[in-house]
Design a protein around this motif. Structure first.
Motif, short mmCIF file in Angstrom:
data_model
loop_
_atom_site.label_atom_id
_atom_site.label_comp_id
_atom_site.label_asym_id
_atom_site.label_seq_id
_atom_site.Cartn_x
_atom_site.Cartn_y
_atom_site.Cartn_z
N PRO A 529 -25.23 8.60 30.28
CA PRO A 529 -26.69 8.39 30.37
C PRO A 529 -27.42 8.92 29.14
O PRO A 529 -28.42 9.60 29.24
N VAL A 530 -26.88 8.62 27.96
CA VAL A 530 -27.53 9.07 26.72
C VAL A 530 -27.52 7.90 25.73
O VAL A 530 -26.89 6.87 25.99
N LEU A 531 -28.14 8.06 24.60
CA LEU A 531 -28.17 6.99 23.61
C LEU A 531 -26.74 6.64 23.17
O LEU A 531 -25.88 7.51 23.12
N PRO A 532 -26.51 5.37 22.81
CA PRO A 532 -25.15 4.96 22.45
C PRO A 532 -24.51 5.85 21.37
O PRO A 532 -23.32 6.16 21.46
N ARG A 533 -25.31 6.31 20.38
CA ARG A 533 -24.65 7.10 19.33
C ARG A 533 -24.12 8.43 19.89
O ARG A 533 -23.09 8.92 19.47
N TYR A 534 -24.80 8.97 20.89
CA TYR A 534 -24.31 10.20 21.50
C TYR A 534 -23.14 9.91 22.44
O TYR A 534 -22.21 10.69 22.56
N GLY A 535 -23.22 8.76 23.10
CA GLY A 535 -22.12 8.33 23.96
C GLY A 535 -20.84 8.22 23.16
O GLY A 535 -19.76 8.61 23.60
N LYS A 536 -20.96 7.73 21.92
CA LYS A 536 -19.77 7.61 21.09
C LYS A 536 -19.20 9.00 20.76
O LYS A 536 -17.99 9.20 20.77
N MET A 537 -20.08 9.95 20.49
CA MET A 537 -19.59 11.29 20.20
C MET A 537 -18.79 11.84 21.37
O MET A 537 -17.75 12.47 21.20
N LEU A 538 -19.26 11.57 22.59
CA LEU A 538 -18.54 12.05 23.77
C LEU A 538 -17.21 11.33 23.92
O LEU A 538 -16.18 11.93 24.19
N ALA A 539 -17.27 10.01 23.71
CA ALA A 539 -16.06 9.23 23.91
C ALA A 539 -14.99 9.62 22.89
O ALA A 539 -13.80 9.46 23.14
N LEU A 540 -15.40 10.17 21.76
CA LEU A 540 -14.43 10.53 20.72
C LEU A 540 -13.87 11.95 20.87
O LEU A 540 -12.90 12.29 20.24
N SER A 541 -14.51 12.75 21.70
CA SER A 541 -14.10 14.15 21.76
C SER A 541 -12.99 14.40 22.75
O SER A 541 -13.09 15.25 23.61
N HIS A 542 -11.90 13.62 22.61
CA HIS A 542 -10.83 13.75 23.58
C HIS A 542 -10.28 15.14 23.68
O HIS A 542 -9.96 15.63 24.74
N GLN A 543 -10.13 15.77 22.52
CA GLN A 543 -9.55 17.10 22.50
C GLN A 543 -10.27 18.02 23.46
O GLN A 543 -11.47 18.25 23.34
N ASP A 545 -10.45 21.19 24.02
CA ASP A 545 -11.19 22.40 23.69
C ASP A 545 -12.45 22.09 22.90
O ASP A 545 -13.29 22.94 22.69
N LEU A 546 -12.59 20.84 22.47
CA LEU A 546 -13.79 20.48 21.72
C LEU A 546 -14.87 19.91 22.65
O LEU A 546 -16.07 20.05 22.41
N LEU A 547 -14.40 19.26 23.70
CA LEU A 547 -15.32 18.54 24.59
C LEU A 547 -16.52 19.36 25.08
O LEU A 547 -17.65 18.89 25.01
N PRO A 548 -16.30 20.58 25.53
CA PRO A 548 -17.48 21.34 26.02
C PRO A 548 -18.55 21.49 24.95
O PRO A 548 -19.74 21.49 25.27
N TYR A 549 -18.14 21.57 23.69
CA TYR A 549 -19.12 21.71 22.62
C TYR A 549 -19.86 20.41 22.39
O TYR A 549 -21.06 20.38 22.20
N ILE A 650 -17.60 12.43 32.33
CA ILE A 650 -16.37 12.39 31.53
C ILE A 650 -15.15 12.41 32.45
O ILE A 650 -14.21 11.64 32.28
N LYS A 651 -15.20 13.25 33.46
CA LYS A 651 -14.07 13.31 34.41
C LYS A 651 -13.82 11.95 35.03
O LYS A 651 -12.70 11.55 35.23
N ASP A 652 -14.90 11.25 35.34
CA ASP A 652 -14.75 9.95 36.00
C ASP A 652 -14.31 8.86 35.04
O ASP A 652 -13.69 7.89 35.44
N ASN A 653 -14.64 8.99 33.77
CA ASN A 653 -14.46 7.84 32.89
C ASN A 653 -13.48 8.01 31.73
O ASN A 653 -13.06 7.03 31.16
N VAL A 654 -13.18 9.23 31.36
CA VAL A 654 -12.24 9.39 30.25
C VAL A 654 -10.89 9.76 30.85
O VAL A 654 -10.76 10.76 31.54
N PRO A 655 -9.86 8.89 30.63
CA PRO A 655 -8.59 8.98 31.35
C PRO A 655 -7.92 10.37 31.38
O PRO A 655 -7.81 10.95 32.43
N ASP A 656 -7.53 10.93 30.23
CA ASP A 656 -6.69 12.13 30.35
C ASP A 656 -7.48 13.44 30.38
O ASP A 656 -7.01 14.47 29.99
N VAL A 657 -8.73 13.36 30.80
CA VAL A 657 -9.49 14.59 30.92
C VAL A 657 -9.76 14.81 32.39
O VAL A 657 -10.34 13.97 33.04
#
Ligand code: ADP
Ligand code: MG
Length: 756
Positions: A529-543, A545-549, A650-657
């Motif tokens: 529920p954020v702008l696409p450019r921020y959504g991309k940042m989330l989608a890329l932060s698979h790691q 230990d980085l995700l919470p940041y 993220i839990k619902d939509n990003v597979p290995d998290v």
């Protein structure tokens, strides 16, 4: 089976819409799409959901009511629950950051953006038996899109044998955009005009249009209060700062003095007020604040000659004239007039109960405007245009209209945003005037001449969809398999240029492929529920230990005005705004740190600010921390909620998290994490980079000093600058990435980080 209190029942009986209940329900039962038009205050928002409930529409499915503003969704759900004697478990609200809906919810008030998100997972909105789109005349982007989508969903539901009712509610403005738009509705929908009980309002124009409308508003209000019979005053200005400035001035000229109220109405009535009185003594909502004022009050009783309840505020705010257009008007030269009248009015006039109202104000403080003023006081509300249509304030007799509104402009090509103060439209001015005649005949004082009104005011303001980027909308529509967005039945279509640049930016992000189809990444992005450019940042932060940041940073970037530049209200503090500001700047520089940390720039400041605020919150000191360090309290609370929401998303939509949690007080990122975060920022905002302008690039006649903080952003002719509060001014990196460019007297970058 709804049991209402006597008092509520009587208030309802006064609304003309009530006698039309039966005919309204007949029309709704027989038609699938109905427009209900009626002036503000006629009872549409509070009554129509109740009619539907009592007609059985909430027996099997829910009744949805959308509002363009969060304020309205929350306060209307509360009002309707109260009127129906039901709990918030049954009459609930859902807005971007929070909600109180349960599985027993029957009537759900929500923001239009929230319903649009729901459409993505349930295109037929099968949970609902009715959707009410409220305040359709406001023409918010999401309501506009919902009208377009629902015009198609209603026939689909009908075909399925599971009909859905669509009710569009609107003030009586510009109805033709909805009803005579054949692409939208082949057969024009049935229109019900609700009669409104509007008393005559006498409109008074100024002979001449003053330069300083705020000062004029102050003068006019002073006159009204000193000379005219009782009745509430509602003043329209353009923004939060103006509201606070004027509230302070008025409180200074007409202090609220409890002794006065006692004299007029006897000890008994003031006593009941005392429990609430502290709200105006200082500006704290938390327990701490309440306790403190309790202490204060006890003091009052012991030492009655010291009037601690005089809440006039010492000292004036100073505003930085360098970067805000508003400030000219705010740095006042009317000190003298104010002081003069102070003497005269203090003795002769009853106290004025002055309250602010704007959307950034906490919900709890917003609610004060609905409560009656203390006995013997006149109510005075200084508001932005939130009081224009969505909220009805009881007993307003005088409206003071500056005729101005603040519009966020954005350049359709460069994306540069800026706020300008403009004349509002004739329609808006008439709405404002109407607020004076809800309960009795009233007066509207327009602080501009009739010539200006006739010649300069536009008939209507343009719909929001034509005034902002449509990237998120474009992506959402694509994800709903709307291939040709250009052909979508918009009530008013966005500019072709807007659609093209949105498509282009989404392609650069990788959310759309070359042919314009949604990619897998695009689908992931659209879930957030954020702008696409921020959504991309989330989608890329698979790691992990980085995700919470990333989550924390995206949440902070998505909430407006987290870090203040000048104190909003110096509530009781004698410290002047300037020194507070210097202190904040020093703290922010310290938060930014050194090396990799500093390279994250303003983003590191945000991360640290949120971390420190949560640390304070865990110890019950959030409010004070925010005040001392220049954070907007409501923003911190919103960030926290958004972090939770993004995390579960993220839990619902990003597979290995699956095992990430929100640790409000997480430690600051390590150097490596800071570096990775910078790369992620760049991935989301790669189209927003700028290069330092070197002295040898300056043209003849251009002064070096003026270009010390100047950068050149891609495809922009004019230079853009690091703002005074930007922590990267010390290092002046050669390349930077920024969140956005905004324009005041110059172009400034917001949210700046260094690129290697
Ligand atoms: P509309 O949607 O047509 O503008 P509303 O249903 O919002 O009208 O308001 C109908 C009436 O209910 C108003 O005249 C107002 O005085 C009253 N009302 C609405 N909200 C509140 C509230 N929170 N407290 C007291 N009265 C309220
Ligand atoms: Mg309404």
């Amino acid at each position: 089976d709804v049991i209402r209190s006597e008092e509520i029942q009587q208030a309802r009986m006064k609304l003309p819409i009530l006698v039309e209940e039966q005919s309204i329900m007949e029309i709704i039962n027989e038609n699938h799409i109905v427009v209900i038009a009626g002036e503000t205050g006629s009872g549409k928002t509070t009554q129509v959901p109740q009619f539907l409930y009592e007609a059985g529409y909430a027996l099997k499915k829910q009744i949805a009511v959308t509002e363009p503003r969060r304020v309205a969704a929350v306060s209307m759900s509360q009002r309707v629950a109260e009127e129906m004697n039901l709990s918030h478990r049954e009459v609930s609200y859902l807005i971007r950051f929070e909600g109180n809906a349960t599985e027993n919810t029957k009537i759900k008030f929500m923001t239009d953006g929230v319903l649009l998100k729901e459409l993505q997972t349930d295109f037929l909105l099968s949970k609902y038996s009715v959707v009410i789109l409220d305040e359709a005349h406001e023409r918010s982007v999401y309501t506009d899109i919902l009208i377009g989508l629902l015009s198609r969903i209603v026939p689909l539901r009908l075909k399925k044998g599971d009909p859905l009712k669509l009710i569009i509610m609107s003030a009586t403005l510009r109805l033709a955009d909805f009803i005579s738009n054949e692409r939208l509705f082949k057969v024009p929908p049935r229109v019900i005009n609700v009669e409104s009980r509007q008393f005559p309002v006498i409109v008074h124009f100024n002979k001449r249009t003053p330069d300083n409308y705020l000062k004029e508003a102050l003068n006019k209000t002073r006159k009204i209060h000193s000379k005219l019979p009782e009745g509430g005053i509602l003043i329209f200005v353009t923004g939060q700062r103006e509201v606070n400035w004027l509230v302070q001035k008025l409180r200074k000229v007409f202090p609220f003095n409890k002794k006065h109220a006692v004299k007029e109405n006897g000890a008994k009535s003031t006593k009941s007020r005392e429990n609430e009185g502290e709200e105006t003594v200082d500006d704290e909502d938390d327990d701490e604040g309440v306790k403190k004022t309790h202490r204060k009050r006890r003091k009052v009783k012991i030492v009655p000659q010291i009037d601690l309840d005089d809440y006039s505020i010492p000292g004036d705010l100073e505003f930085d004239s360098e970067e805000d257009g508003e400030s000219d008007q705010l740095s006042s030269d009317d000190e003298q007039d104010a002081a003069e009248s102070e003497d005269e009015s203090r003795v002769t006039t009853p106290p004025l109960w002055t309250l602010p109202l704007y959307s950034m104000l906490s919900i709890h403080k917003q609610r004060r405007v609905f409560q009656p003023p203390p006995p013997g006081c006149r109510l005075c509300i200084v508001s932005t245009n939130v009081a224009e249509t969505s909220l009805t304030i009881p007993d307003v007799k005088y409206v003071v209209d500056t005729g101005k509104c603040k519009v966020k402009l954005y350049d359709k090509v460069t994306g540069v945003t800026g706020h300008v103060v403009h004349w509002c439209s004739k329609a808006a001015a008439n709405q404002r005037a109407g607020r004076a005649g809800r309960t009795q005949p009233g007066h509207c004082y327009r602080l501009y001449s009739s010539a200006v009104f006739n010649d300069t005011f536009a008939e209507h303001s343009p719909p929001e969809i034509q005034q902002k980027p449509v990237d998120d909308l474009y992506l959402q529509m694509k994800c709903m398999n709307i291939d040709k967005v250009v052909n979508f039945p918009f009530p008013t279509a966005p500019d072709l240029m807007q659609l093209k640049t949105a498509e282009q930016r989404l392609k650069v992000l990788g959310a759309l492929d070359e042919k314009g189809n949604v990619t897998l990444l695009g689908r992931a992005i659209s879930k957030f529920p954020v702008l696409p450019r921020y959504g991309k940042m989330l989608a890329l932060s698979h790691q992990q230990d980085l995700l919470p940041y990333t989550v924390c940073l995206v949440a902070a970037l998505s909430v407006q005005e987290v870090l203040l530049e000048v104190p909003i209200v110096s509530s009781g503090s004698i410290e002047d705004a300037k020194s507070a500001r210097q202190r904040w700047t020093a703290t922010r520089q310290r938060w930014a740190g050194q090396g990799q940390s500093l390279m994250l720039g303003d983003n590191m400041v945000l991360l640290k600010a949120v971390g420190a605020a949560e640390f304070a919150a865990a110890r019950g000191k959030l409010e004070r921390f925010c005040e001392e360090n220049g954070l907007r309290h409501k923003a911190v609370v919103e960030i926290r909620k958004l972090r939770m929401q993004l995390t579960s998303c993220i839990k619902d939509n990003v597979p290995d998290v699956d095992d990430i949690t929100v640790d409000p007080e997480m430690p600051p990122p390590t150097d490596l994490q800071a570096k990775l975060l910078r790369q992620i920022l760049l991935a989301g905002m790669g189209d927003q980079v700028a290069k330092k302008i070197m002295p040898d690039e300056l043209k003849e006649g251009e002064e070096k000093a003026k270009f010390k903080y100047a950068y050149r952003a891609n495809n922009m002719e004019e230079p853009v600058f690091l703002h005074q509060g930007c922590v990267l001014r010390k290092t002046l990196p050669e390349y930077v990435v920024f969140q956005e460019i905004y324009e005041t007297n110059k172009m400034y970058m917001r949210g700046v980080a260094a690129i290697e």
